[in-house]
Design a protein around this motif. Structure first.
Motif, PDB file in Angstrom:
ATOM      1  N   THR A  59      -0.445  16.530  -5.414  1.00 33.24           N
ATOM      2  CA  THR A  59      -1.819  17.034  -5.958  1.00 33.24           C
ATOM      3  C   THR A  59      -2.940  17.309  -4.945  1.00 33.24           C
ATOM      4  OG1 THR A  59      -1.319  16.136  -8.313  1.00 33.24           O
ATOM      5  CG2 THR A  59      -3.630  16.852  -7.737  1.00 33.24           C
ATOM      6  N   ALA A  60      -2.829  16.435  -4.095  1.00 35.92           N
ATOM      7  CA  ALA A  60      -3.929  16.668  -2.959  1.00 35.92           C
ATOM      8  C   ALA A  60      -3.411  17.797  -1.880  1.00 35.92           C
ATOM      9  CB  ALA A  60      -3.866  15.262  -2.006  1.00 35.92           C
ATOM     10  N   LYS A  61      -2.101  17.757  -1.720  1.00 31.87           N
ATOM     11  CA  LYS A  61      -1.675  18.931  -0.885  1.00 31.87           C
ATOM     12  C   LYS A  61      -1.816  20.290  -1.639  1.00 31.87           C
ATOM     13  CE  LYS A  61       2.586  20.656   1.202  1.00 31.87           C
ATOM     14  NZ  LYS A  61       3.943  20.577   1.383  1.00 31.87           N
ATOM     15  N   GLU A  62      -1.681  20.153  -3.049  1.00 27.92           N
ATOM     16  CA  GLU A  62      -1.830  21.719  -3.689  1.00 27.92           C
ATOM     17  C   GLU A  62      -3.345  21.901  -3.588  1.00 27.92           C
ATOM     18  OE1 GLU A  62      -0.664  23.747  -7.832  1.00 27.92           O
ATOM     19  OE2 GLU A  62      -0.110  21.700  -7.528  1.00 27.92           O
ATOM     20  N   ILE A  63      -4.071  20.921  -3.843  1.00 31.76           N
ATOM     21  CA  ILE A  63      -5.906  21.245  -3.841  1.00 31.76           C
ATOM     22  C   ILE A  63      -6.011  21.751  -2.582  1.00 31.76           C
ATOM     23  CG2 ILE A  63      -7.858  20.319  -3.763  1.00 31.76           C
ATOM     24  CD1 ILE A  63      -6.925  18.296  -6.202  1.00 31.76           C
ATOM     25  N   ALA A  64      -5.552  21.331  -1.424  1.00 34.12           N
ATOM     26  CA  ALA A  64      -5.780  21.822  -0.137  1.00 34.12           C
ATOM     27  C   ALA A  64      -5.387  23.172   0.039  1.00 34.12           C
ATOM     28  CB  ALA A  64      -5.266  20.746   0.970  1.00 34.12           C
ATOM     29  N   GLU A  65      -4.229  23.431  -0.441  1.00 33.84           N
ATOM     30  CA  GLU A  65      -3.831  24.928  -0.233  1.00 33.84           C
ATOM     31  C   GLU A  65      -4.530  25.688  -1.189  1.00 33.84           C
ATOM     32  OE1 GLU A  65       0.138  24.422  -1.745  1.00 33.84           O
ATOM     33  OE2 GLU A  65       1.075  23.668   0.363  1.00 33.84           O
ATOM     34  N   LEU A  66      -5.219  25.336  -2.310  1.00 32.74           N
ATOM     35  CA  LEU A  66      -5.969  26.024  -3.099  1.00 32.74           C
ATOM     36  C   LEU A  66      -7.321  26.386  -2.486  1.00 32.74           C
ATOM     37  CD1 LEU A  66      -5.108  24.873  -6.483  1.00 32.74           C
ATOM     38  CD2 LEU A  66      -4.400  26.907  -5.549  1.00 32.74           C
ATOM     39  N   CYS A  67      -7.835  25.371  -1.941  1.00 35.23           N
ATOM     40  CA  CYS A  67      -9.284  25.620  -1.160  1.00 35.23           C
ATOM     41  C   CYS A  67      -8.881  26.474   0.175  1.00 35.23           C
ATOM     42  CB  CYS A  67      -9.664  24.175  -0.647  1.00 35.23           C
ATOM     43  SG  CYS A  67     -10.086  23.066  -1.952  1.00 35.23           S
ATOM     44  N   ALA A  68      -7.753  26.322   0.803  1.00 35.81           N
ATOM     45  CA  ALA A  68      -7.506  27.310   1.876  1.00 35.81           C
ATOM     46  C   ALA A  68      -7.626  28.538   1.654  1.00 35.81           C
ATOM     47  CB  ALA A  68      -6.326  26.771   2.945  1.00 35.81           C
ATOM     48  N   SER A  69      -6.923  28.795   0.505  1.00 38.59           N
ATOM     49  CA  SER A  69      -6.706  30.193   0.051  1.00 38.59           C
ATOM     50  C   SER A  69      -8.076  30.884  -0.398  1.00 38.59           C
ATOM     51  CB  SER A  69      -5.713  30.278  -0.965  1.00 38.59           C
ATOM     52  OG  SER A  69      -6.261  29.632  -2.341  1.00 38.59           O
ATOM     53  N   GLY A  70      -8.977  29.860  -0.857  1.00 43.42           N
ATOM     54  CA  GLY A  70     -10.462  30.473  -1.320  1.00 43.42           C
ATOM     55  C   GLY A  70     -10.518  30.293  -3.095  1.00 43.42           C
ATOM     56  N   GLU A  71      -9.527  29.696  -3.459  1.00 42.52           N
ATOM     57  CA  GLU A  71      -9.465  29.780  -5.000  1.00 42.52           C
ATOM     58  C   GLU A  71     -10.053  28.763  -5.678  1.00 42.52           C
ATOM     59  OE1 GLU A  71      -6.484  30.591  -8.691  1.00 42.52           O
ATOM     60  OE2 GLU A  71      -5.965  30.458  -6.696  1.00 42.52           O
ATOM     61  N   ALA A 119     -13.417  26.671   4.425  1.00 40.71           N
ATOM     62  CA  ALA A 119     -13.004  26.785   3.278  1.00 40.71           C
ATOM     63  C   ALA A 119     -12.422  25.307   2.675  1.00 40.71           C
ATOM     64  CB  ALA A 119     -11.995  27.719   2.970  1.00 40.71           C
ATOM     65  N   THR A 120     -11.954  24.576   3.524  1.00 39.43           N
ATOM     66  CA  THR A 120     -11.391  23.251   3.143  1.00 39.43           C
ATOM     67  C   THR A 120     -12.440  22.094   3.129  1.00 39.43           C
ATOM     68  OG1 THR A 120     -10.262  22.767   5.349  1.00 39.43           O
ATOM     69  CG2 THR A 120      -9.190  24.233   3.732  1.00 39.43           C
ATOM     70  N   SER A 121     -13.406  22.149   3.836  1.00 36.14           N
ATOM     71  CA  SER A 121     -14.193  21.108   4.029  1.00 36.14           C
ATOM     72  C   SER A 121     -15.381  21.104   3.048  1.00 36.14           C
ATOM     73  CB  SER A 121     -14.995  21.470   5.162  1.00 36.14           C
ATOM     74  OG  SER A 121     -16.124  20.283   5.603  1.00 36.14           O
ATOM     75  N   ALA A 122     -15.565  19.749   2.602  1.00 32.45           N
ATOM     76  CA  ALA A 122     -16.551  19.631   1.344  1.00 32.45           C
ATOM     77  C   ALA A 122     -17.772  19.294   2.132  1.00 32.45           C
ATOM     78  CB  ALA A 122     -16.191  18.181   0.867  1.00 32.45           C
ATOM     79  N   GLU A 123     -18.011  19.396   3.457  1.00 28.88           N
ATOM     80  CA  GLU A 123     -19.124  19.120   4.084  1.00 28.88           C
ATOM     81  C   GLU A 123     -19.323  20.257   5.359  1.00 28.88           C
ATOM     82  OE1 GLU A 123     -19.405  15.335   5.605  1.00 28.88           O
ATOM     83  OE2 GLU A 123     -19.531  14.392   3.641  1.00 28.88           O
ATOM     84  N   LEU A 124     -20.546  20.826   5.647  1.00 30.15           N
ATOM     85  CA  LEU A 124     -20.732  21.869   6.524  1.00 30.15           C
ATOM     86  C   LEU A 124     -21.615  21.016   7.568  1.00 30.15           C
ATOM     87  CD1 LEU A 124     -21.986  24.962   4.100  1.00 30.15           C
ATOM     88  CD2 LEU A 124     -19.528  24.356   5.142  1.00 30.15           C
ATOM     89  N   PRO A 125     -21.294  21.476   8.769  1.00 33.27           N
ATOM     90  CA  PRO A 125     -22.074  21.211   9.941  1.00 33.27           C
ATOM     91  C   PRO A 125     -23.651  21.637   9.980  1.00 33.27           C
ATOM     92  CG  PRO A 125     -19.921  22.154  10.599  1.00 33.27           C
ATOM     93  CD  PRO A 125     -20.050  22.244   9.486  1.00 33.27           C
TER      94      PRO A 125
END
Length: 292
Positions: A59-71, A119-125
């Motif tokens: 599930t964590a892997k799929e969520i990471a992929e969906l975040c990377a794809s911008g979904e 896209a995959t980060s929950a935090e921004l610099p």
């Protein structure tokens, strides 16, 4: 089942339909519940997804992929709950809120472009924005302090309007959770603040201005449910009994589910607690499932 299917199921079933003929609910309470549901974001806690799919690694892997794809966009707002894994929202929902906000056009575009580039980060610099931009984004509810943020003890000498006193009674994910409008000035973005207490986090957590009320209900629901468990026999009870207590039976309109928790569905609160490891299911011989 996929993560997107799980998210769709959770969003559809997170809250129960209103009782038939609004039995036991005053017109004011019905209006309050409907307004709450209309305003909350399509945010789905990750523990709920894990409880439904029972495969946290994939599930964590799929969520990471969906975040990377911008979904999807992962959000992990500041919380005192160490087990808080955050949640996800559709990325386009976040972009729409930014576009419809009162931020100036230049900052809207900069913020959205920064989100896309991270896209995959929950935090921004923090260095990606000017101090005034950070203040505006925090006031608008799109940035908040990260859960890892620590501040110098000297800040406590500033007075009661410090970060601790401003955050301790506010709901995570709201402007109030970071002190309300102008909080960034109060914690070090003003030349009038003594240099010794200026503390700037390296990163800021992405948030939503509409997220706080939902997180507050979910948090309260977990407390109510876990208290129900503690009052059960040996710290647990059968699913049937617990569900009847949660739903209120014949007095549904007067139970806490409706009085305080906006009609949060039984599956929602149990799933959250299961996904966080705060309870577990067990088999009751001759009866069925139990929760403890």
């Amino acid at each position: 089942n996929t993560v997107l299917q799980a998210i769709s199921h959770i969003r559809t079933h997170l809250f129960s339909p209103l009782p038939e003929n609004f039995k036991g609910l005053s017109p004011t309470k019905v209006s309050e519940i409907l307004q709450f549901r209309a305003r909350i974001p399509p945010y789905v806690p990750i523990p709920l997804i894990n409880a439904l799919l029972a495969a946290p690694t994939s599930t964590a892997k799929e969520i990471a992929e969906l975040c990377a794809s911008g979904e999807l966009r992962k959000l992990h707002v500041s919380s005192r709950e160490r087990k808080d894994e955050g949640g996800v929202v559709p990325t386009e929902y976040l972009y729409r809120l930014v576009r419809e906000s009162e931020l100036n056009q230049e900052l809207k575009e900069k913020f959205i472009n920064t989100l896309k580039a991270n896209a995959t980060s929950a935090e921004l610099p923090g260095h990606l924005f000017e101090k005034a931009e950070v203040r505006e984004l925090m006031d608008a509810g799109f940035l908040t302090l990260p859960s890892s943020f620590r501040y110098d003890s000297a800040m406590e000498e500033v007075g009661k309007s410090t970060l601790t006193s401003m955050c301790s009674v506010a709901v995570s994910g709201t402007a109030a959770a970071v002190g309300g409008r102008g909080v960034v000035t109060k914690i070090g973005y003003s030349s009038r603040m003594p240099a010794a207490v200026v503390v700037e986090p390296a990163e800021y957590a992405v948030s939503l201005p509409t997220l706080g009320p939902l997180l507050a209900v979910l948090r309260s629901a977990r407390r109510v449910f876990l208290e129900m468990l503690r009052k059960g026999r040996n710290g647990g009870e059968t699913e049937k009994v617990l569900r009847e207590r949660w739903d209120g039976g014949a007095t549904a309109g007067r139970c806490r589910k409706w009085r305080e928790l906006k009609g949060l569905h039984w599956e929602g609160v149990v799933g959250e607690c299961l996904g966080r490891g705060e309870c577990e299911l067990f088999e009751v011989v001759g009866i069925g499932l139990g929760v403890r």
